[in-house]
Scaffold this motif. Structure first.
Motif, mmCIF file in Angstrom:
data_model
loop_
_atom_site.group_PDB
_atom_site.id
_atom_site.type_symbol
_atom_site.label_atom_id
_atom_site.label_comp_id
_atom_site.label_asym_id
_atom_site.label_seq_id
_atom_site.Cartn_x
_atom_site.Cartn_y
_atom_site.Cartn_z
ATOM 1 N N ARG A 161 7.593 8.764 7.842
ATOM 2 C CA ARG A 161 6.368 8.468 8.288
ATOM 3 C C ARG A 161 5.471 8.089 7.480
ATOM 4 O O ARG A 161 4.564 7.215 7.355
ATOM 5 N N PHE A 162 5.584 8.567 6.205
ATOM 6 C CA PHE A 162 4.675 8.383 5.210
ATOM 7 C C PHE A 162 5.048 6.754 4.690
ATOM 8 O O PHE A 162 4.044 6.098 4.337
ATOM 9 N N THR A 163 6.200 6.610 4.536
ATOM 10 C CA THR A 163 6.503 5.236 4.007
ATOM 11 C C THR A 163 6.046 4.068 5.143
ATOM 12 O O THR A 163 5.597 3.028 4.751
ATOM 13 N N ALA A 164 6.108 4.502 6.617
ATOM 14 C CA ALA A 164 5.333 3.569 7.444
ATOM 15 C C ALA A 164 3.911 3.487 7.344
ATOM 16 O O ALA A 164 3.439 2.411 7.505
ATOM 17 N N ALA A 165 3.268 4.498 7.048
ATOM 18 C CA ALA A 165 1.838 4.714 6.848
ATOM 19 C C ALA A 165 1.585 3.862 5.731
ATOM 20 O O ALA A 165 0.317 3.070 5.656
ATOM 21 N N LEU A 166 2.236 4.010 4.674
ATOM 22 C CA LEU A 166 1.859 2.973 3.266
ATOM 23 C C LEU A 166 1.533 1.430 3.863
ATOM 24 O O LEU A 166 0.554 0.750 3.515
ATOM 25 N N ASP A 171 -5.878 1.235 6.352
ATOM 26 C CA ASP A 171 -5.984 2.016 7.480
ATOM 27 C C ASP A 171 -5.085 3.351 7.461
ATOM 28 O O ASP A 171 -3.922 3.202 7.009
ATOM 29 N N ALA A 172 -5.741 4.596 7.207
ATOM 30 C CA ALA A 172 -5.083 5.815 6.579
ATOM 31 C C ALA A 172 -4.873 6.781 7.836
ATOM 32 O O ALA A 172 -4.361 7.928 7.506
#
Length: 256
Positions: A161-166, A171-172
């Protein structure tokens, strides 16, 4: 901290991105991230029981964070606080590898831990249970209460999910979503770390609610290629509900 995901030069505009949860006994007093009066270059929360910290940054661009290693057989009554290691890493002037090697020389004195340190140029880790010190290549790394990138369900899901959020930066919002995930892992995926089955379930999600213990705060650190840092921290009450938020913005001498 009990869950840290780090993006190290994994985004072209943000060389350092950190999403982390601090899990602790609810009765242990602490204060949210602030600039310390007795160490003015240091931005971190503070453990009011032992005086150290679990994660922080310095104005010069240093970063350090620590997780405990979950193994009841390694408990060391009377051992010094591991939070002082993080503080000393942040106030030091040596490079990340030198600092980690100094820590490795004394780490047997402490209860088991993992320590991430960056001087702004290098990022490395010391795992006290293996004795290793190593520098990390660019990538996304997950750390909980075992060694780096152990494939626990919450670590693997948080990294995904972190990789997708990067990809969604600047937008954080998605980072907070992954840190607030309180869905326990299925029993057949639970690790065996020496605690009871109930505790394995309670400790299995990214966001923890357990008897007398839980996620106390969540932190997002964004450092861009010009050295501009945004440090956001959300504090949660004993029911896991929102209690407060602080945001600090500053410039470091480090650029990507």
């Amino acid at each position: 901290m009990c869950l840290i995901v780090v993006g190290w030069h994994a985004h072209p505009d943000y060389p350092l991105v950190v999403a982390a949860n601090r899990d602790e006994f609810l009765a242990r007093p602490a204060v949210p991230a602030h600039w310390w009066t007795d160490a003015p270059e240091l931005l971190a929360g503070r453990d009011l029981e032992a005086g150290g910290t679990w994660m922080g940054l310095s104005r010069g661009g240093r970063f350090a964070a620590l997780t405990n290693y979950r193994d009841p057989t390694r408990h060391r009554p009377g051992a010094p606080s591991r939070g002082t290691l993080v503080r000393d890493c942040l106030t030091g002037t040596d490079d990340a590898e030198q600092r980690l090697r100094l820590v490795a020389e004394v780490s047997a004195q402490y209860a088991a831990f993992n320590l991430l340190v960056s001087d702004g140029r290098l990022l490395g880790i010391h795992e006290s249970t293996t004795g290793s010190v190593r520098l990390l290549e660019p990538g996304v790394y997950g750390l909980s209460n075992h060694v780096l990138d152990t494939p626990w369900p919450k670590v693997e899901l948080a990294r995904e999910r972190f990789t997708a959020a990067l990809a969604r930066l600047p937008d954080a919002d998605a980072f907070l979503g992954l840190l607030r995930d309180d869905e326990p892992a299925p029993d057949h995926h639970l690790p065996e770390t020496g605690v009871s089955a109930d505790w394995e379930r309670w400790l299995s999600p990214a966001f923890i609610r357990a008897p007398g213990y839980g996620t106390r705060c969540s932190t997002l650190i964004l450092q861009d290629r010009d050295g501009k840092v945004t440090f956001r921290e959300w504090t949660w009450n004993e029911r896991g509900e929102f209690a407060s938020e602080v945001t600090h913005r500053f410039n470091t001498a480090v650029s990507g």
